[in-house]
Write an enzyme that holds these catalytic residues in place. Structure first.
Site, mmCIF file in Angstrom:
data_model
loop_
_atom_site.group_PDB
_atom_site.id
_atom_site.type_symbol
_atom_site.label_atom_id
_atom_site.label_comp_id
_atom_site.label_asym_id
_atom_site.label_seq_id
_atom_site.Cartn_x
_atom_site.Cartn_y
_atom_site.Cartn_z
ATOM 1 N N LYS A 56 -21.945 2.629 29.601
ATOM 2 C CA LYS A 56 -23.073 3.444 30.564
ATOM 3 C C LYS A 56 -22.324 4.878 31.011
ATOM 4 O O LYS A 56 -23.091 5.802 31.563
ATOM 5 C CB LYS A 56 -23.585 2.710 31.814
ATOM 6 C CG LYS A 56 -22.489 2.309 32.707
ATOM 7 C CD LYS A 56 -22.814 1.409 33.937
ATOM 8 C CE LYS A 56 -22.054 1.141 34.914
ATOM 9 N NZ LYS A 56 -21.165 2.020 35.696
ATOM 10 N N ASP A 57 -21.074 4.989 30.774
ATOM 11 C CA ASP A 57 -20.434 6.102 31.306
ATOM 12 C C ASP A 57 -20.403 7.031 30.136
ATOM 13 O O ASP A 57 -19.772 8.030 30.117
ATOM 14 C CB ASP A 57 -18.656 5.791 31.700
ATOM 15 C CG ASP A 57 -19.173 4.999 33.092
ATOM 16 O OD1 ASP A 57 -20.052 5.235 33.749
ATOM 17 O OD2 ASP A 57 -17.938 4.299 33.497
ATOM 18 N N ARG B 163 -30.273 5.774 40.257
ATOM 19 C CA ARG B 163 -31.211 4.854 39.457
ATOM 20 C C ARG B 163 -31.854 3.885 40.585
ATOM 21 O O ARG B 163 -32.851 3.284 40.505
ATOM 22 C CB ARG B 163 -30.596 4.530 38.389
ATOM 23 C CG ARG B 163 -31.516 3.346 37.526
ATOM 24 C CD ARG B 163 -30.651 2.506 36.800
ATOM 25 N NE ARG B 163 -29.437 2.034 36.964
ATOM 26 C CZ ARG B 163 -29.337 0.836 37.498
ATOM 27 N NH1 ARG B 163 -30.422 0.010 37.606
ATOM 28 N NH2 ARG B 163 -28.216 0.442 37.892
ATOM 29 N N ARG B 164 -30.593 3.005 41.134
ATOM 30 C CA ARG B 164 -30.842 1.997 42.063
ATOM 31 C C ARG B 164 -31.508 2.245 43.204
ATOM 32 O O ARG B 164 -32.575 1.848 43.917
ATOM 33 C CB ARG B 164 -29.615 1.551 42.374
ATOM 34 C CG ARG B 164 -28.960 0.506 41.229
ATOM 35 C CD ARG B 164 -27.494 0.100 41.641
ATOM 36 N NE ARG B 164 -26.852 -0.541 40.583
ATOM 37 C CZ ARG B 164 -25.596 -0.678 40.308
ATOM 38 N NH1 ARG B 164 -24.790 0.143 41.178
ATOM 39 N NH2 ARG B 164 -25.152 -1.166 39.095
ATOM 40 N N ARG C 3 -19.809 4.692 47.881
ATOM 41 C CA ARG C 3 -18.865 4.936 46.752
ATOM 42 C C ARG C 3 -17.377 3.957 46.934
ATOM 43 O O ARG C 3 -17.570 3.252 47.736
ATOM 44 C CB ARG C 3 -18.494 6.443 46.477
ATOM 45 C CG ARG C 3 -19.623 7.179 46.109
ATOM 46 C CD ARG C 3 -19.227 8.611 45.835
ATOM 47 N NE ARG C 3 -20.130 9.438 45.512
ATOM 48 C CZ ARG C 3 -20.930 9.541 44.301
ATOM 49 N NH1 ARG C 3 -20.572 8.749 43.256
ATOM 50 N NH2 ARG C 3 -21.880 10.230 43.966
ATOM 51 N N ARG D 247 -16.583 -1.561 48.112
ATOM 52 C CA ARG D 247 -17.998 -1.914 48.431
ATOM 53 C C ARG D 247 -18.329 -3.013 49.086
ATOM 54 O O ARG D 247 -18.848 -3.216 50.009
ATOM 55 C CB ARG D 247 -18.654 -1.543 47.337
ATOM 56 C CG ARG D 247 -18.477 -0.144 46.450
ATOM 57 C CD ARG D 247 -19.389 -0.102 45.418
ATOM 58 N NE ARG D 247 -19.077 1.151 44.666
ATOM 59 C CZ ARG D 247 -19.931 1.656 43.843
ATOM 60 N NH1 ARG D 247 -21.207 1.222 43.552
ATOM 61 N NH2 ARG D 247 -19.526 2.889 43.061
ATOM 62 N N CYS E 123 -26.194 11.837 34.960
ATOM 63 C CA CYS E 123 -25.884 11.209 35.960
ATOM 64 C C CYS E 123 -26.867 11.447 37.154
ATOM 65 O O CYS E 123 -26.971 10.782 38.385
ATOM 66 C CB CYS E 123 -24.490 11.171 36.487
ATOM 67 S SG CYS E 123 -23.991 12.470 36.849
#
Length: 303
Positions: free
Chosen positions: A78-79, A124-125, A142, A148, A234
């Site tokens: 995904k990166d 997106r989330r 972050r 987290r 992004c």
């Protein structure tokens, strides 16, 4: 045994992922050597503009590949930007882990009460959470997985959303509950690893290619084709999740605004033998109902 220098970021998750690849290469007779490389995304020194760079988590690793300092790179798929630098290629895609997002701190989204503070750094989330539950307070969070979860435990957030694959690779799969992809379409490539090498290094490509899981490669190809066709970054809330049932490849897609006020969902099935075509066709369908305008608004809002 031939030494294979494997470049990776130095985070706990990146090292865990690379360790899995190194172990598999060792089984094939290679002598893997893991090389830690600090990336622009790790530095976070240039402000919002630098952080929005599509290649911020892979740039320095790709430079090391091109300079011959490493032989292979392991990335979270995904990166990896849709367009690779000249001279580089994705040479392998191992079997995909669970692509879903997970909710930590609560059993399910329906259990969250009005005003619940949910932490995530993903647009997106954020977009999909607010599209589904506009009564939630979605706030920036972050840091690595441990950071987290620590902030969740400290009570700074009521719940956080993370990737199932990342938790599993850190042996923390029990810390979250998977969210149905019908509610949160995963990020393109989520759960996949992308192994990158110099395009002319046939020895490495041949060795690493033995790790490829064909179905995972087909799904990733469809997702990346959609992202590339929409020129997503992004700063564009976009989800793409491909899967194969009965020989048919299906691609679910989401685009929307970060505040959840407007969004588009679509699903398209096609021939698994041509995943890139399916990705392009899915992008065309999204464009036909206003995806370009939504993504442009999202880019502007993120600046």
């Amino acid at each position: 045994m031939a030494t294979v220098r494997i470049g990776t970021r130095g985070s706990a998750l990146a090292l865990a992922q690379t360790g899995l690849v190194a172990a598999d290469l060792e089984k094939l007779g290679a002598d893997p050597e893991i090389v830690r490389i600090r990336t622009s995304g790790d530095e976070r020194r240039g402000g919002a503009r630098e952080l929005s760079d599509k290649s911020r988590f892979v740039k320095e690793i790709e430079e090391a590949l091109l300079a011959g300092e490493i032989d292979l790179a392991v990335h979270s798929a995904k990166d990896v930007p849709g367009e690779l630098p000249d001279g580089l290629a994705i040479v392998a895609v191992p079997e995909r882990a669970d692509p879903r997002d997970v909710l930590c701190g609560a059993a399910q989204l329906d259990a969250l009460t009005e005003g619940t503070v949910v932490g995530t750094s993903s647009l997106r989330r954020r977009a999909q959470l607010l599209a589904t539950r506009p009564d939630l307070r979605v706030e920036e969070l972050r840091g690595n997985v441990d950071t987290r979860l620590k902030r969740l435990a400290e009570g700074k957030y009521d719940a956080v959303v993370l990737a199932a694959a990342g938790l599993a690779r850190l042996d923390r799969a029990g810390d979250g509950t998977p969210i149905d992809t019908a509610l949160l379409t995963p990020a393109p490539g989520q759960g996949c690893l992308a192994l990158e090498a110099r395009a002319d290094d046939t020895n490495i490509a041949g060795l690493a290619g033995k790790l490829t899981h064909h179905e995972s490669l087909l799904c990733l190809t469809a997702e990346r084709a959609l992202v590339a066709e929409l020129d997503a970054s992004c700063n564009t809330p976009i989800g793409a999740h491909a899967y194969i049932n009965d020989g048919r490849l299906t691609l679910d897609a989401f685009v929307g605004l970060p505040d959840g006020s407007t969004w588009i969902r679509d699903s398209l099935s096609g021939n698994a033998a041509d995943p890139a075509k399916l990705g392009h066709e899915a992008a065309a369908r999204l464009r036909a109902v206003g995806a370009d305008e939504l993504l442009e608004q999202a880019e502007l809002a993120a600046r």
